[in-house]
Design an enzyme around this catalytic site. Structure first.
Site, PDB file in Angstrom:
ATOM      1  CB  THR A  58      -1.197   0.161   1.401  1.00  0.00           C
ATOM      2  OG1 THR A  58      -1.461  -1.023   1.570  1.00  0.00           O
ATOM      3  CG2 THR A  58      -2.131   1.550   1.483  1.00  0.00           C
ATOM      4  CE1 TYR A 146       1.437  -9.330   1.935  1.00  0.00           C
ATOM      5  CE2 TYR A 146       3.554  -7.300   1.736  1.00  0.00           C
ATOM      6  CZ  TYR A 146       1.756  -7.767   1.607  1.00  0.00           C
ATOM      7  OH  TYR A 146       1.225  -7.318   0.331  1.00  0.00           O
ATOM      8  CE  LYS A 174      -0.393  -6.371   5.021  1.00  0.00           C
ATOM      9  NZ  LYS A 174      -0.705  -7.120   3.712  1.00  0.00           N
TER      10      LYS A 174
END
Length: 327
Positions: A58, A146, A174
């Site tokens: 992001t 991640y 994540k």
């Protein structure tokens, strides 16, 4: 020095607030806007469950130099000033580069290093294990894996994640599982005392993963609709799934808008086609314009991503109004 790994693992609950990286019109880094966004997030989150997450997808880390990423991380850490834990993406395509970046970010005071799967070239299972374990060995803070197949083209198998969960300092993932079956087995087979599985594709996915005991979810909503983010989380922790769905349903116009943006942009991909939600090619632009419409800093995305058109921004304004986020 940030929180210890065990201290950080205890903090992994609530919204994991995604902050974008702000750029000026010439694509230069806008640290003043970063400071303002970080301050807004701290004001919404201080004293509540939740963490700030920066320097990941992001935040457009892939479009930034390491020096730019470190300047952005330093700004956010200084602004938060220990009031909200900071998770920063420091993973790179190679293990050594990831170690170097993670050590520099650790020196800046982050509380957790988020390490993406190795990308560009795919590696074997044992290469994945070595990548994450070697990074964790060099750090004093916690490491979050991640696991993002949409961007890395790799999905860490449950048995490898089990082994990683036993490595000192590796405290969480994540988890961008693209099916509930994958999320179920990841949460079922890993001891929550060792490792926290976080919902990596937030908002819509969290309502399903909360049923499995997930206690944290990644979300952009803190930046422009924090009441919805905390409404969903509080209802989930009370196991009030009807109320949780009611909060999620407020976002239907917003999510449908994202879906329309994706549908208008053909994405020539070898992986499954996107229909909205994850919206890899456009969601950063939607987030920044949503923030602008809500009175926060926004700005542009860096090439080759696309900014929303003037017509799309007007359509987004209608959607956010329908959600009750702006008036």
């Amino acid at each position: 020095m940030g929180l210890s790994p065990k201290e950080m693992q205890a903090k992994l609950k609530g919204p994991l607030a995604l902050l974008p990286t702000h750029f000026n019109d010439d694509e230069s880094l806008d640290l003043g806007a970063m400071r303002a966004t970080a301050q807004f997030a701290v004001e919404q989150m201080e004293g509540k469950d939740g963490c700030i997450m920066i320097a990941g997808s992001t935040s457009e880390f892939y479009a930034m130099t390491d020096e730019e990423s470190l300047a952005m991380i330093k700004t956010v850490v200084e602004t938060a000033n220990g009031k909200v834990p900071i998770i920063a993406g420091t993973g790179r395509a190679a293990t050594k580069l990831s170690i170097d970046m993670s050590l520099q970010a650790q020196d800046l005071g982050i509380d957790c290093a988020m390490i993406t799967n190795p990308y560009y070239l795919m590696t074997a299972d044992e290469g994945l294990y070595r990548h994450f374990s070697k990074i964790a060995e060099k750090l004093d803070i916690g490491v979050m894996v991640y696991n993002n197949p949409s961007t890395s083209k790799m999905q860490i198998p449950v048995d490898i994640m089990q082994r990683l969960s036993k490595v000192p300092n590796i405290i969480a993932s994540k988890e961008n599982a693209t099916t509930m079956e994958k999320a179920y087995w990841m949460m079922e087979e890993i001891d929550p005392e060792d490792f926290t599985v976080c919902c990596g594709i937030g908002n819509i996915y969290f309502i399903y993963e909360a049923l499995l005991g997930c206690r944290s979810f990644v979300t952009e909503l803190i930046c422009f609709a924090p009441d919805i983010a905390y409404g969903m989380y509080d209802a989930a922790m009370q196991k009030d799934y009807d109320t949780m769905k009611a909060w999620l349903d407020k976002l239907i116009p917003y999510h449908k808008f994202i879906g329309r943006c994706v549908a208008k942009r053909r994405i020539p991909t070898t992986i499954e086609q996107e229909v909205g939600g994850r919206a890899t090619s456009v969601y950063q632009s939607v987030l920044k314009k949503s923030m602008e419409l809500a009175g926060q800093p926004g700005g542009i995305v860096r090439e080759p991503l696309e900014n929303l058109t003037t017509e799309e921004v007007a359509e987004l304004k209608v959607a956010l109004t329908a959600c009750g986020i702006i008036s």
